[in-house]
Design a protein around this motif. Structure first.
Motif, short mmCIF file in Angstrom:
data_model
loop_
_atom_site.label_atom_id
_atom_site.label_comp_id
_atom_site.label_asym_id
_atom_site.label_seq_id
_atom_site.Cartn_x
_atom_site.Cartn_y
_atom_site.Cartn_z
N ALA A 72 0.84 -1.20 0.00
CA ALA A 72 0.00 0.00 0.00
C ALA A 72 0.87 1.25 0.00
O ALA A 72 1.89 1.31 0.69
N ASP A 73 0.44 2.24 -0.77
CA ASP A 73 1.16 3.52 -0.81
C ASP A 73 0.19 4.60 -1.26
O ASP A 73 -0.79 4.31 -1.95
N PHE A 74 0.47 5.83 -0.85
CA PHE A 74 -0.32 6.96 -1.34
C PHE A 74 0.01 7.29 -2.79
O PHE A 74 -0.79 7.91 -3.48
N SER A 75 1.19 6.89 -3.24
CA SER A 75 1.63 7.12 -4.61
C SER A 75 1.32 5.89 -5.46
O SER A 75 1.80 4.80 -5.17
N PRO A 76 0.51 6.03 -6.52
CA PRO A 76 0.24 4.88 -7.38
C PRO A 76 1.50 4.27 -7.97
O PRO A 76 1.62 3.03 -8.04
N ALA A 77 2.44 5.10 -8.40
CA ALA A 77 3.67 4.58 -9.02
C ALA A 77 4.49 3.80 -8.00
O ALA A 77 5.08 2.77 -8.31
N MET A 78 4.56 4.30 -6.76
CA MET A 78 5.33 3.59 -5.75
C MET A 78 4.65 2.30 -5.33
O MET A 78 5.31 1.28 -5.10
N ALA A 79 3.32 2.31 -5.23
CA ALA A 79 2.60 1.08 -4.90
C ALA A 79 2.83 0.02 -5.98
O ALA A 79 3.01 -1.17 -5.68
N ALA A 80 2.86 0.45 -7.25
CA ALA A 80 3.02 -0.48 -8.35
C ALA A 80 4.39 -1.14 -8.37
O ALA A 80 4.54 -2.27 -8.84
N ARG A 81 5.43 -0.44 -7.86
CA ARG A 81 6.78 -0.98 -7.94
C ARG A 81 7.23 -1.63 -6.63
O ARG A 81 8.36 -2.10 -6.52
N ALA A 82 6.36 -1.66 -5.62
CA ALA A 82 6.78 -2.07 -4.28
C ALA A 82 7.00 -3.57 -4.15
O ALA A 82 7.72 -4.01 -3.25
N GLY A 83 6.37 -4.39 -5.00
CA GLY A 83 6.67 -5.81 -4.97
C GLY A 83 5.55 -6.71 -4.52
O GLY A 83 5.60 -7.93 -4.70
N GLY A 84 4.50 -6.16 -3.91
CA GLY A 84 3.33 -6.95 -3.52
C GLY A 84 2.15 -6.60 -4.41
O GLY A 84 2.29 -5.89 -5.41
N LYS A 85 0.98 -7.09 -4.03
CA LYS A 85 -0.24 -6.69 -4.75
C LYS A 85 -0.49 -5.23 -4.46
O LYS A 85 -0.67 -4.83 -3.30
N PRO A 86 -0.50 -4.35 -5.48
CA PRO A 86 -0.56 -2.90 -5.21
C PRO A 86 -1.92 -2.46 -4.70
O PRO A 86 -2.96 -2.94 -5.14
N LEU A 87 -1.88 -1.52 -3.75
CA LEU A 87 -3.08 -0.91 -3.20
C LEU A 87 -2.78 0.57 -3.02
O LEU A 87 -1.87 0.94 -2.27
N VAL A 88 -3.53 1.43 -3.70
CA VAL A 88 -3.35 2.87 -3.59
C VAL A 88 -4.23 3.38 -2.46
O VAL A 88 -5.45 3.19 -2.47
N LEU A 89 -3.61 4.02 -1.48
CA LEU A 89 -4.34 4.55 -0.33
C LEU A 89 -5.00 5.87 -0.70
O LEU A 89 -4.37 6.74 -1.31
N PRO A 90 -6.28 6.07 -0.33
CA PRO A 90 -7.00 7.26 -0.80
C PRO A 90 -6.59 8.55 -0.11
O PRO A 90 -6.71 9.63 -0.69
N GLY A 91 -6.13 8.50 1.13
CA GLY A 91 -5.78 9.74 1.82
C GLY A 91 -5.25 9.48 3.21
O GLY A 91 -5.34 8.35 3.72
N PRO A 92 -4.70 10.50 3.87
CA PRO A 92 -4.03 10.31 5.15
C PRO A 92 -4.98 10.09 6.31
O PRO A 92 -4.59 9.52 7.34
N ASN A 93 -6.24 10.54 6.19
CA ASN A 93 -7.17 10.43 7.30
C ASN A 93 -7.99 9.15 7.27
O ASN A 93 -8.59 8.77 8.28
#
Length: 258
Positions: A72-93
């Motif tokens: 999981a990452d707030f950045s779609p590009a970073m989530a995609a390259r992180a190595g697991g099943k990507p999950l884009v987090l919608p926001g900090p709250n």
């Protein structure tokens, strides 16, 4: 709560860093293994893991341990390259994580750009199954302290004023209390202090940029800094073995969901 960071700037920095971070992965992986070593202290086996903001340094190591990993990452590009099943987090709250979805949550150098650290820890606890484990690392007070002071001194000498250029970091003694406030059982926080040496001092600034650690403070100076600022500040940094030295004080946090 008065906001400290500009969330959109942090995400933009991570998006840009996704294409540059490759050469830094060995360092991030070494730091990550110091965190994941804590898994050797428990006989519990974990099947499902959340890699929260690991930037490619955590998910592969968890997968090698036989876990199913969501990155999981707030950045779609970073989530995609992180190595697991990507999950884009919608926001900090509201991370939008499934409640009770994971046996293990690992947040490696990923929480220090969030305004509401207690709230973030509560959200990560909510994502854990009963008896699930949180492992987290973050820079604490003392990290880049000499760079912070050198930048302030150089800017004041050049312009007569100062602006924040290095993030504020929590104190180590507060970290276990943060876990306890979030409801974790058996909270533990310790620290590893590492010194990095640079033949070219500018490499430190380039590495921070390429890791997505560019200044995202809400009160940062938006104007282009004086050209002499960074050379003057870097020239004032301490030297070890003929190289410029920079310190990372990395807190390692562990806590169990009840």
């Amino acid at each position: 709560m008065h906001p400290i960071f500009e969330f959109e700037a942090m995400v933009k920095h991570r998006e840009r860093a996704a294409g540059r971070i490759g050469p830094l992965l060995p360092v991030l992986e070494d730091l990550g293994e110091r965190l994941l070593d804590r898994l050797d202290d428990t006989s519990r086996r974990f099947a499902t893991a959340l890699d929260f903001g690991g930037r490619g340094a955590i998910a592969p190591a968890l997968a090698e341990r036989g876990m199913e990993v969501v990155s999981a990452d707030f950045s779609p590009a970073m989530a995609a390259r992180a190595g697991g099943k990507p999950l884009v987090l919608p926001g900090p709250n509201d991370f939008g994580l499934p409640e009770g979805g994971f046996d293990l949550v690992v947040a490696h150098l990923a929480l220090h750009w969030l305004d509401d650290l207690p709230g973030a820890l509560i959200q990560l606890k909510r994502a854990l199954k009963p008896d699930g484990l949180l492992l987290a690392s973050m820079p604490v007070l003392g990290t880049l302290q000499t760079l912070r002071e050198a930048l302030l001194d150089a800017e004041e000498a050049l312009t007569g004023g100062v602006s924040p250029r290095v993030s504020p970091f929590p104190e180590l003694r507060d970290c276990a209390g943060l876990l306890q406030r979030a409801g974790f059982a058996h909270p533990v926080a310790d620290v590893e202090e590492l010194t990095f040496l640079y033949a070219n001092p500018l490499d430190l600034l380039h590495e921070l940029r390429d890791a997505g650690e560019t200044n995202a403070l809400l009160d940062r100076q938006r104007r282009t800094p004086p050209r002499a600022l960074f050379p003057a500040a870097l020239a004032a940094l301490p030297v070890q073995e003929g190289r410029m030295a920079a310190t990372l004080r990395m807190a390692i946090l562990t806590g169990w969901a009840s």
